[in-house]
Design an enzyme around this catalytic site. Structure first.
Site, PDB file in Angstrom:
ATOM      1  CD  GLU A  80       7.911   0.173   8.166  1.00 15.97           C
ATOM      2  OE1 GLU A  80       8.120   1.289   7.648  1.00 15.97           O
ATOM      3  OE2 GLU A  80       6.914  -0.527   7.893  1.00 15.97           O
TER       4      GLU A  80
ATOM      5  CD  GLU B 231       0.473  -1.324   8.254  1.00 16.15           C
ATOM      6  OE1 GLU B 231       0.123  -0.524   9.147  1.00 16.15           O
ATOM      7  OE2 GLU B 231       0.922  -0.951   7.156  1.00 16.15           O
TER       8      GLU B 231
ATOM      9  CG  ASP C 270      -0.340  -0.107   2.536  1.00 21.27           C
ATOM     10  OD1 ASP C 270       0.906  -0.113   2.615  1.00 21.27           O
ATOM     11  OD2 ASP C 270      -1.077  -0.183   3.542  1.00 21.27           O
TER      12      ASP C 270
END
Length: 271
Positions: A187, A120, A51
């Site tokens: 991340e 996520e 995305d």
């Protein structure tokens, strides 16, 4: 470099075996057919239809505006250019706000050609990870800095430096593996936290700004080519075009450096 059009399909089993052998695997984002074919030619193992297209393709300041229809369109383009790489597709913002939405949208991505989907979140996505895994949809859980939660986080900050937050992230990562997550993406977390999670989990772990200990590395293709939309690229970004004479050479260098453990270096790592 010779074409990889006849290379064997990279599956989850492939990535797990690479982890067992201590062999690093590579991942790059792509959003269209031609670049995907070049990425595959370089021998990249995983192509992520991210995305992040909201920023690097559409020009938004976040990933939030990306819709399912847009993600599916770009996924189909990538599938048309793919030559054996494992294709992972992002679940866009709010596309998995409920279990029913998550099931419907993950199904759309798989039917459009994805081999796995990325979601996520922490422990709160455990139920969904379990439900989808039971139905044959492999999940990659994305933890640490989660761009879809940028308004709650307040910015692109390193996550997990506080000892209490570290413990929570480790617990949630273990919970997601137990629930059935097939992979984990970390991340922007400290190298020390990455190593702790690597010691606790058995599933393949992909890093971006998470140090060199992970099983795989991912970069946004625009960052790799030095055409980032950001004024100041993040610390973990390396412009592989600086020492390359072509895009293909830059892609090849990325693969070689990840495989050899050269990238990410200490200068790309958070402590």
């Amino acid at each position: 470099m010779s074409s990889h059009s006849d290379k064997k399909q990279v599956t989850l089993s492939t990535l797990k075996k690479m982890k067992e052998r201590g062999e690093k695997f590579t991942c790059l984002t792509s959003y269209e057919s031609t670049m995907t074919s070049k990425i595959c030619e370089a021998g990249v193992d995983v192509v992520l239809v991210g995305d992040s297209l909201g920023m690097v393709i559409q020009g938004h300041d976040s990933t939030l505006p990306v819709t399912m229809d847009q993600l599916v369109y770009h996924l189909e383009c990538v599938v048309n250019g793919n030559q054996g790489s494992h294709i992972m597709a992002d679940m866009p913002f709010m596309s998995y706000a409920t279990d029913d939405m998550g099931f419907e949208n993950a199904t759309r991505l798989m039917q459009a050609g994805a081999n796995s989907v990325k979601i996520e979140g922490g422990e709160w996505i455990s139920k969904m990870a379990s439900m989808l895994a039971d139905r044959g949809i492999p999940i990659c859980a994305h933890m640490g800095l989660t761009p879809q939660a940028i308004n709650r986080i307040g910015g692109n900050f390193v996550q997990g430096r506080d000892p209490n937050k570290q413990d929570l992230i480790i617990e949630e990562a273990m919970s997601l593996e137990k629930a059935g997550a097939a992979m984990l993406l970390l991340e922007c977390v400290p190298d020390s936290l990455t190593k702790q999670i690597m010691n606790e989990l058995s599933i393949p772990i992909i890093g971006i700004g998470a140090g060199s200990s992970t099983d795989g590395q991912v970069m946004v293709i625009h960052d790799l080519l030095g055409i980032s939309c950001l004024e100041k690229p993040p610390k973990f970004v390396k412009n592989f075009m600086n020492d390359s004479n072509s895009i293909q050479e830059a892609l090849n260098s990325y693969v070689s450096e990840v495989k050899a453990g050269i990238y990410p270096a200490e200068e790309h790592t958070f402590f």
